[in-house]
Design a protein around this motif. Structure first.
Motif, PDB file in Angstrom:
ATOM      1  N   ARG A 302      49.574  28.041   4.538  1.00 34.15           N
ATOM      2  CA  ARG A 302      48.621  27.957   4.506  1.00 34.15           C
ATOM      3  C   ARG A 302      47.564  28.111   5.649  1.00 34.15           C
ATOM      4  NH1 ARG A 302      48.558  29.157  -1.407  1.00 34.15           N
ATOM      5  NH2 ARG A 302      49.788  28.226  -2.312  1.00 34.15           N
ATOM      6  N   GLY A 303      47.627  26.813   6.239  1.00 35.04           N
ATOM      7  CA  GLY A 303      46.681  27.390   7.349  1.00 35.04           C
ATOM      8  C   GLY A 303      47.460  28.231   8.054  1.00 35.04           C
ATOM      9  N   GLY A 304      48.239  28.789   8.258  1.00 37.67           N
ATOM     10  CA  GLY A 304      48.388  29.872   9.476  1.00 37.67           C
ATOM     11  C   GLY A 304      49.738  29.263  10.738  1.00 37.67           C
ATOM     12  N   TYR A 305      50.590  30.439  11.501  1.00 43.46           N
ATOM     13  CA  TYR A 305      50.560  29.842  12.642  1.00 43.46           C
ATOM     14  C   TYR A 305      50.401  29.778  13.498  1.00 43.46           C
ATOM     15  CZ  TYR A 305      53.232  31.859   8.147  1.00 43.46           C
ATOM     16  OH  TYR A 305      53.564  32.075   7.004  1.00 43.46           O
ATOM     17  N   GLY A 306      48.962  29.103  13.853  1.00 42.65           N
ATOM     18  CA  GLY A 306      48.819  28.392  15.385  1.00 42.65           C
ATOM     19  C   GLY A 306      49.550  28.158  16.365  1.00 42.65           C
ATOM     20  N   GLN A 307      50.212  26.617  15.624  1.00 44.99           N
ATOM     21  CA  GLN A 307      50.842  26.389  17.105  1.00 44.99           C
ATOM     22  C   GLN A 307      52.299  26.901  16.857  1.00 44.99           C
ATOM     23  OE1 GLN A 307      50.899  22.308  14.770  1.00 44.99           O
ATOM     24  NE2 GLN A 307      48.912  21.670  15.202  1.00 44.99           N
ATOM     25  N   ARG A 308      52.825  27.063  15.962  1.00 47.94           N
ATOM     26  CA  ARG A 308      53.882  28.072  16.517  1.00 47.94           C
ATOM     27  C   ARG A 308      54.868  29.292  17.097  1.00 47.94           C
ATOM     28  NH1 ARG A 308      57.093  28.126  11.125  1.00 47.94           N
ATOM     29  NH2 ARG A 308      56.076  29.973  10.846  1.00 47.94           N
ATOM     30  N   ILE A 309      52.776  30.330  17.134  1.00 46.48           N
ATOM     31  CA  ILE A 309      52.224  30.663  17.577  1.00 46.48           C
ATOM     32  C   ILE A 309      52.129  30.585  19.237  1.00 46.48           C
ATOM     33  CG2 ILE A 309      51.312  33.194  18.252  1.00 46.48           C
ATOM     34  CD1 ILE A 309      51.160  33.151  15.216  1.00 46.48           C
ATOM     35  N   ALA A 310      51.510  30.141  19.535  1.00 47.32           N
ATOM     36  CA  ALA A 310      51.570  29.189  20.646  1.00 47.32           C
ATOM     37  C   ALA A 310      53.004  29.090  21.727  1.00 47.32           C
ATOM     38  CB  ALA A 310      49.781  28.286  20.804  1.00 47.32           C
ATOM     39  N   ALA A 311      53.524  27.468  20.280  1.00 44.40           N
ATOM     40  CA  ALA A 311      54.921  27.131  21.537  1.00 44.40           C
ATOM     41  C   ALA A 311      55.539  28.220  21.449  1.00 44.40           C
ATOM     42  CB  ALA A 311      54.742  26.286  20.287  1.00 44.40           C
ATOM     43  N   VAL A 312      56.240  29.926  20.962  1.00 46.17           N
ATOM     44  CA  VAL A 312      56.696  30.723  21.607  1.00 46.17           C
ATOM     45  C   VAL A 312      56.096  31.515  22.497  1.00 46.17           C
ATOM     46  CG1 VAL A 312      58.062  32.783  20.267  1.00 46.17           C
ATOM     47  CG2 VAL A 312      57.621  30.833  18.310  1.00 46.17           C
ATOM     48  N   ALA A 313      54.830  31.683  22.336  1.00 43.66           N
ATOM     49  CA  ALA A 313      54.097  32.550  23.350  1.00 43.66           C
ATOM     50  C   ALA A 313      54.641  31.771  25.085  1.00 43.66           C
ATOM     51  CB  ALA A 313      52.722  32.812  23.143  1.00 43.66           C
ATOM     52  N   GLY A 314      54.083  30.667  24.395  1.00 38.83           N
ATOM     53  CA  GLY A 314      54.577  29.757  26.111  1.00 38.83           C
ATOM     54  C   GLY A 314      56.534  30.081  26.139  1.00 38.83           C
ATOM     55  N   ILE A 315      57.030  30.052  25.345  1.00 38.91           N
ATOM     56  CA  ILE A 315      58.441  30.197  25.731  1.00 38.91           C
ATOM     57  C   ILE A 315      58.713  31.626  26.400  1.00 38.91           C
ATOM     58  CG2 ILE A 315      60.953  30.902  24.641  1.00 38.91           C
ATOM     59  CD1 ILE A 315      60.307  28.717  22.648  1.00 38.91           C
TER      60      ILE A 315
END
Length: 380
Positions: A302-315
């Protein structure tokens, strides 16, 4: 399911094309700033400036498309997930792979467009830009004549022009030509223009005079309404039009003319460029799948996917940097060309396996729930 495919396609294609347009505008701005000296220092027209800038875009498409796909897909999927549309589709029994199918097709279409651009459009525009830059560098007006300043060529020719109009007309001309025994000749004219006549650069001057020291040491003076002066005799250039790796077609990269010294000595570098042209479009599919995994590859939040998106963007950034490193390494070793394909293909395989694994876990959990209901039903 065709209705679902069309709906997902419409939701994705708009932000992806918007990201392409935004990144293209940034690339145009960057290129225009780097080419601004064509007008300031070289005295070229605005059309030449725009033409050179636009011709560089196909070479940037390999960088623009994957990033645009990644950003556009993240925007679309985040909105669909936040509005619970994906949750509703999943509750209706659709698998992740089925949901991702229209998105993957968009990635494949962009990969095909990028491949066609790499094989045909990029070398075509790169050669046109190379020829245009060669013409500008060897243009007498832009290379020798400087507005409001005395310029001296290596042959000793000195020329001064007070003003250069946009149509190439020279105003208030002074020329000194080196002659034997110090008998230099000077020309003074109110206007003139350089024209190409049978491959020679002829300066046609109007309303002026010429002076020269004769054998007796006296200065002779003569006026003219119009006279021509062959500038080519005093201006020589060792530069020649040479097509680099990025300017060549794919058959020229894999089958260079080894009879030429440069192509024989740079055969490995040419092949590396050829493999880069073929492997580059795969990054469109790679970045598309990475964006899908960033949003759909984990549990709903519910809080969004900021951390996951940031990790994938780094990848994604690491993958692209590794691709550039592989291309650089391939210029020195033919064997390293395998890495140019492995770098984008490995993330594609991993992402597909992650999506398939999530579908398998969901299917197993559903089977266990159904089995539990069947077990409890007789007891009720």
């Amino acid at each position: 399911m065709r209705i679902l495919d069309r709906y997902i396609f419409r939701q994705l294609i708009v932000p992806v094309l918007g990201a392409v347009a935004a990144l293209t505008a940034i690339a145009l701005l960057s290129q225009s700033l780097s080419q601004f000296d064509l007008i300031v220092e070289r005295g070229q027209s605005a059309w030449t400036f725009m033409r050179v800038t636009l011709l560089s875009l196909p070479q940037l498409a390999g960088l623009i498309f994957p990033i645009a796909i990644f950003v556009g897909t993240l925007i679309a999927l985040t909105r669909l997930q936040s509005e619970h549309e994906i949750t509703a589709v999943r509750a209706a029994g659709s698998s992740l792979m089925r949901l991702a199918s229209p998105m993957i097709r968009i990635g494949v279409w962009f990969a095909l467009i990028s491949l066609v651009s790499n094989l045909f459009l990029q070398p075509l525009t790169a050669r046109a830009m190379r020829g245009e830059m060669f013409r500008i560098r060897n243009d007498l007006i832009s290379s020798l004549v400087k507005e409001g300043a005395f310029s001296t060529a290596s042959s000793g020719l000195t020329i001064y022009v007070q003003r250069i109009d946009q149509n190439g007309l020279l105003r208030q001309i002074f020329i000194r030509t080196p002659e034997a025994n110090g008998k230099d000749r000077t020309y003074v004219a109110s206007e003139g223009k350089i024209s190409n006549v049978d491959g020679a650069n002829i300066l046609i001057m109007r309303r002026g005079s010429t002076q020269q020291v004769n054998d007796s040491g006296a200065i002779t003076n003569a006026t003219f309404d119009e006279t021509s002066f062959d500038v080519s005799r005093y201006f020589s250039s060792d530069d020649f039009l040479h097509y680099k790796e990025g300017d060549r077609y794919i058959h020229e990269l894999f089958f260079p003319n080894i009879a030429l010294d440069w192509e024989k000595g740079n055969r490995t570098k040419l092949q590396a460029e050829g493999h880069a042209r073929l492997a580059g479009p795969l990054y469109n599919l790679t970045f598309m799948l990475l964006a899908i995994v960033a949003v759909l590859g984990g549990q709903f939040r519910r809080g969004g996917y900021g951390q996951r998106i940031a990790a994938v963007a780094g990848i994604a950034a690491v993958v692209r940097i590794l691709g550039i490193a592989a291309e650089t390494a391939s210029a020195g070793s033919v064997v390293m060309n395998v890495l140019q394909y492995a770098v984008p293909i490995i993330p594609i395989v991993i992402c597909l396996r992650l999506l398939h694994k999530r579908d398998s876990k969901r299917g197993l959990a559903r089977s266990q729930r159904m089995s539990t209901l069947e077990t409890l039903r007789p007891a009720a």
